[in-house]
Scaffold this active site. Structure first.
Site, PDB file in Angstrom:
ATOM      1  N   ARG A   1       3.566  -7.857  13.823  1.00 15.64           N
ATOM      2  CA  ARG A   1       2.642  -6.875  12.957  1.00 15.64           C
ATOM      3  C   ARG A   1       1.429  -7.340  12.169  1.00 15.64           C
ATOM      4  O   ARG A   1       0.358  -6.908  12.175  1.00 15.64           O
ATOM      5  CB  ARG A   1       3.517  -6.260  11.935  1.00 15.64           C
ATOM      6  CG  ARG A   1       4.666  -5.135  12.791  1.00 15.64           C
ATOM      7  CD  ARG A   1       4.847  -4.127  11.810  1.00 15.64           C
ATOM      8  NE  ARG A   1       5.260  -4.213  10.354  1.00 15.64           N
ATOM      9  CZ  ARG A   1       6.512  -4.926  10.121  1.00 15.64           C
ATOM     10  NH1 ARG A   1       7.864  -4.469  10.849  1.00 15.64           N
ATOM     11  NH2 ARG A   1       6.910  -5.055   8.802  1.00 15.64           N
TER      12      ARG A   1
ATOM     13  N   ARG B   1      13.523  -4.513   6.313  1.00 17.38           N
ATOM     14  CA  ARG B   1      13.691  -3.230   7.198  1.00 17.38           C
ATOM     15  C   ARG B   1      14.303  -3.683   8.778  1.00 17.38           C
ATOM     16  O   ARG B   1      14.093  -4.671   9.088  1.00 17.38           O
ATOM     17  CB  ARG B   1      12.205  -2.557   7.394  1.00 17.38           C
ATOM     18  CG  ARG B   1      12.383  -0.947   7.416  1.00 17.38           C
ATOM     19  CD  ARG B   1      11.007  -0.519   7.036  1.00 17.38           C
ATOM     20  NE  ARG B   1      10.130  -1.072   7.865  1.00 17.38           N
ATOM     21  CZ  ARG B   1       8.788  -1.012   7.962  1.00 17.38           C
ATOM     22  NH1 ARG B   1       8.257  -0.489   6.708  1.00 17.38           N
ATOM     23  NH2 ARG B   1       7.737  -1.520   8.701  1.00 17.38           N
TER      24      ARG B   1
ATOM     25  N   ARG C   1      12.286  -7.917   2.416  1.00 14.29           N
ATOM     26  CA  ARG C   1      12.484  -6.285   2.351  1.00 14.29           C
ATOM     27  C   ARG C   1      13.566  -6.017   3.460  1.00 14.29           C
ATOM     28  O   ARG C   1      14.091  -5.157   3.342  1.00 14.29           O
ATOM     29  CB  ARG C   1      10.953  -5.767   2.679  1.00 14.29           C
ATOM     30  CG  ARG C   1      10.955  -4.418   2.651  1.00 14.29           C
ATOM     31  CD  ARG C   1       9.704  -3.889   2.938  1.00 14.29           C
ATOM     32  NE  ARG C   1       9.027  -4.038   4.194  1.00 14.29           N
ATOM     33  CZ  ARG C   1       7.815  -3.646   4.523  1.00 14.29           C
ATOM     34  NH1 ARG C   1       7.141  -2.888   3.754  1.00 14.29           N
ATOM     35  NH2 ARG C   1       7.185  -3.743   5.651  1.00 14.29           N
TER      36      ARG C   1
ATOM     37  N   ARG D   1      -5.610   3.090  11.839  1.00  8.72           N
ATOM     38  CA  ARG D   1      -5.106   1.439  12.015  1.00  8.72           C
ATOM     39  C   ARG D   1      -6.090   0.881  13.189  1.00  8.72           C
ATOM     40  O   ARG D   1      -5.787  -0.322  13.368  1.00  8.72           O
ATOM     41  CB  ARG D   1      -3.629   1.474  12.566  1.00  8.72           C
ATOM     42  CG  ARG D   1      -2.665   0.967  11.592  1.00  8.72           C
ATOM     43  CD  ARG D   1      -1.326   0.832  12.426  1.00  8.72           C
ATOM     44  NE  ARG D   1      -0.238   0.051  11.536  1.00  8.72           N
ATOM     45  CZ  ARG D   1       0.394   0.594  10.563  1.00  8.72           C
ATOM     46  NH1 ARG D   1       0.259   1.626  10.116  1.00  8.72           N
ATOM     47  NH2 ARG D   1       1.307  -0.203  10.103  1.00  8.72           N
TER      48      ARG D   1
ATOM     49  N   LYS E   1       0.825  -1.250   0.018  1.00  7.83           N
ATOM     50  CA  LYS E   1      -0.066   0.147  -0.158  1.00  7.83           C
ATOM     51  C   LYS E   1       0.623   1.420   0.174  1.00  7.83           C
ATOM     52  O   LYS E   1       0.455   2.267  -0.593  1.00  7.83           O
ATOM     53  CB  LYS E   1      -0.899  -0.146   1.161  1.00  7.83           C
ATOM     54  CG  LYS E   1      -0.282   0.186   2.488  1.00  7.83           C
ATOM     55  CD  LYS E   1      -1.380  -0.187   3.597  1.00  7.83           C
ATOM     56  CE  LYS E   1      -0.981  -0.635   4.976  1.00  7.83           C
ATOM     57  NZ  LYS E   1       0.607   0.151   5.356  1.00  7.83           N
TER      58      LYS E   1
HETATM   59  P1  ADP Z   1       3.997  -1.591   7.599  1.00 11.62           P
HETATM   60  O1  ADP Z   1       4.052  -1.059   5.982  1.00 11.62           O
HETATM   61  O2  ADP Z   1       4.670  -2.625   7.552  1.00 11.62           O
HETATM   62  O3  ADP Z   1       2.398  -1.773   8.027  1.00 11.62           O
HETATM   63  P2  ADP Z   1       4.357   1.148   8.594  1.00 11.62           P
HETATM   64  O4  ADP Z   1       5.532   1.886   7.884  1.00 11.62           O
HETATM   65  O5  ADP Z   1       2.977   1.593   8.150  1.00 11.62           O
HETATM   66  O6  ADP Z   1       4.413  -0.473   8.667  1.00 11.62           O
HETATM   67  O7  ADP Z   1       4.612   1.164  10.197  1.00 11.62           O
HETATM   68  C1  ADP Z   1       5.554   1.055  10.709  1.00 11.62           C
HETATM   69  C2  ADP Z   1       5.178   1.162  12.345  1.00 11.62           C
HETATM   70  O8  ADP Z   1       4.937   2.315  12.843  1.00 11.62           O
HETATM   71  C3  ADP Z   1       4.026   0.106  12.749  1.00 11.62           C
HETATM   72  O9  ADP Z   1       4.302  -0.926  13.157  1.00 11.62           O
HETATM   73  C4  ADP Z   1       3.708   0.924  14.089  1.00 11.62           C
HETATM   74  O10 ADP Z   1       4.517   0.532  15.277  1.00 11.62           O
HETATM   75  C5  ADP Z   1       3.671   2.550  13.774  1.00 11.62           C
HETATM   76  N1  ADP Z   1       2.892   3.053  13.256  1.00 11.62           N
HETATM   77  C6  ADP Z   1       2.321   3.635  11.862  1.00 11.62           C
HETATM   78  N2  ADP Z   1       1.138   3.999  11.960  1.00 11.62           N
HETATM   79  C7  ADP Z   1       0.671   3.719  12.950  1.00 11.62           C
HETATM   80  C8  ADP Z   1      -0.789   4.118  13.462  1.00 11.62           C
HETATM   81  N3  ADP Z   1      -1.556   4.676  12.710  1.00 11.62           N
HETATM   82  N4  ADP Z   1      -1.149   3.759  14.646  1.00 11.62           N
HETATM   83  C9  ADP Z   1      -0.110   3.093  15.470  1.00 11.62           C
HETATM   84  N5  ADP Z   1       1.012   2.877  15.084  1.00 11.62           N
HETATM   85  C10 ADP Z   1       1.427   3.181  13.878  1.00 11.62           C
END
Ligand code: ADP
Length: 190
Positions: free
Chosen positions: A145, A134, A132, A93, A18
């Site tokens: 996650r 990271r 990936r 989320r 996404k």
């Molecule tokens: P992914 O693409 O793997 O889902 P993101 O880059 O969107 O990961 O987010 C990485 C981390 O940042 C999440 O695992 C969480 O810890 C934190 N995070 C990002 N957005 C939110 C949110 N809306 N609410 C709570 N935590 C968030």
């Protein structure tokens, strides 16, 4: 011409692509892609107070609390470049975050146009995540996650479906095909 959707939420599991799709669509529509994950990682890298507060949470693959995320997103959407539209990647989320987003938009006198759900089978999600690598992509954290997504984020699908905003997209296709499907969906209007 149909009225293009310009206030869009991307929903999808970690590894669904996404983020990539949000960037591509943002370029096509000329509105900013707002990635809360990127914003938090930048805060960590820059050593800001927010960054030190969330660092260990990110490493564990847990969610940052809803109040903090509400502040982050409210501030970002209040910036001038988001006035004509935005793509949200990684927010909301949780159901509570969806409620907060509703309030933020209501205060601004605008509304969401569409929610794009990027769908990818779980097996493929794990494969991509391990590819990936990271910093927060160890197998254990990936599993966490995904579990957090299932429990906290998946309920948003029903919420937005109920509002008639949800548009599921097959994310298990080459990047360009997914992008083309998304663009066609957005151009079909709201
Ligand atoms: P992914 O693409 O793997 O889902 P993101 O880059 O969107 O990961 O987010 C990485 C981390 O940042 C999440 O695992 C969480 O810890 C934190 N995070 C990002 N957005 C939110 C949110 N809306 N609410 C709570 N935590 C968030």
């Amino acid at each position: 011409m149909a009225v293009e959707a310009r206030r869009i939420v991307f929903l999808g599991a970690p590894g669904s692509g996404k983020g990539t799709q949000a960037e591509l669509l943002a370029a096509a529509l000329g509105v900013p892609a707002v990635s809360t994950g990127d914003m938090l990682r930048q805060a960590v890298a820059a050593g800001t107070p927010l960054g030190s507060r969330v660092e260990s949470i990110l490493k564990a693959g847990e969610l940052v609390d809803d109040a903090t995320m509400g502040d982050v997103v409210r501030a970002r959407l209040g910036q001038a470049d988001a006035a004509a539209g935005f793509l949200l990647d990684g927010y909301p989320r949780t159901i509570a975050q969806a409620d907060t987003l509703d309030s933020i938009l209501e205060e601004a006198g605008v509304a969401l146009d569409l929610v794009l759900q990027v769908r990818v089978p779980e097996k493929e999600l794990v494969r991509r995540a391990l590819d990936r690598r990271r910093e927060d992509d160890t197998e254990e954290v990936i599993g966490n996650r995904l579990a957090v997504y299932e429990e906290s984020t998946r309920p948003l699908i029903g919420l937005y479906r109920g509002r008639g905003l949800l548009r599921p997209v097959d994310g298990n296709q080459p990047v360009e095909s997914v992008a083309a499907t998304i663009l066609a969906t957005v151009e079909a209007g709201v």
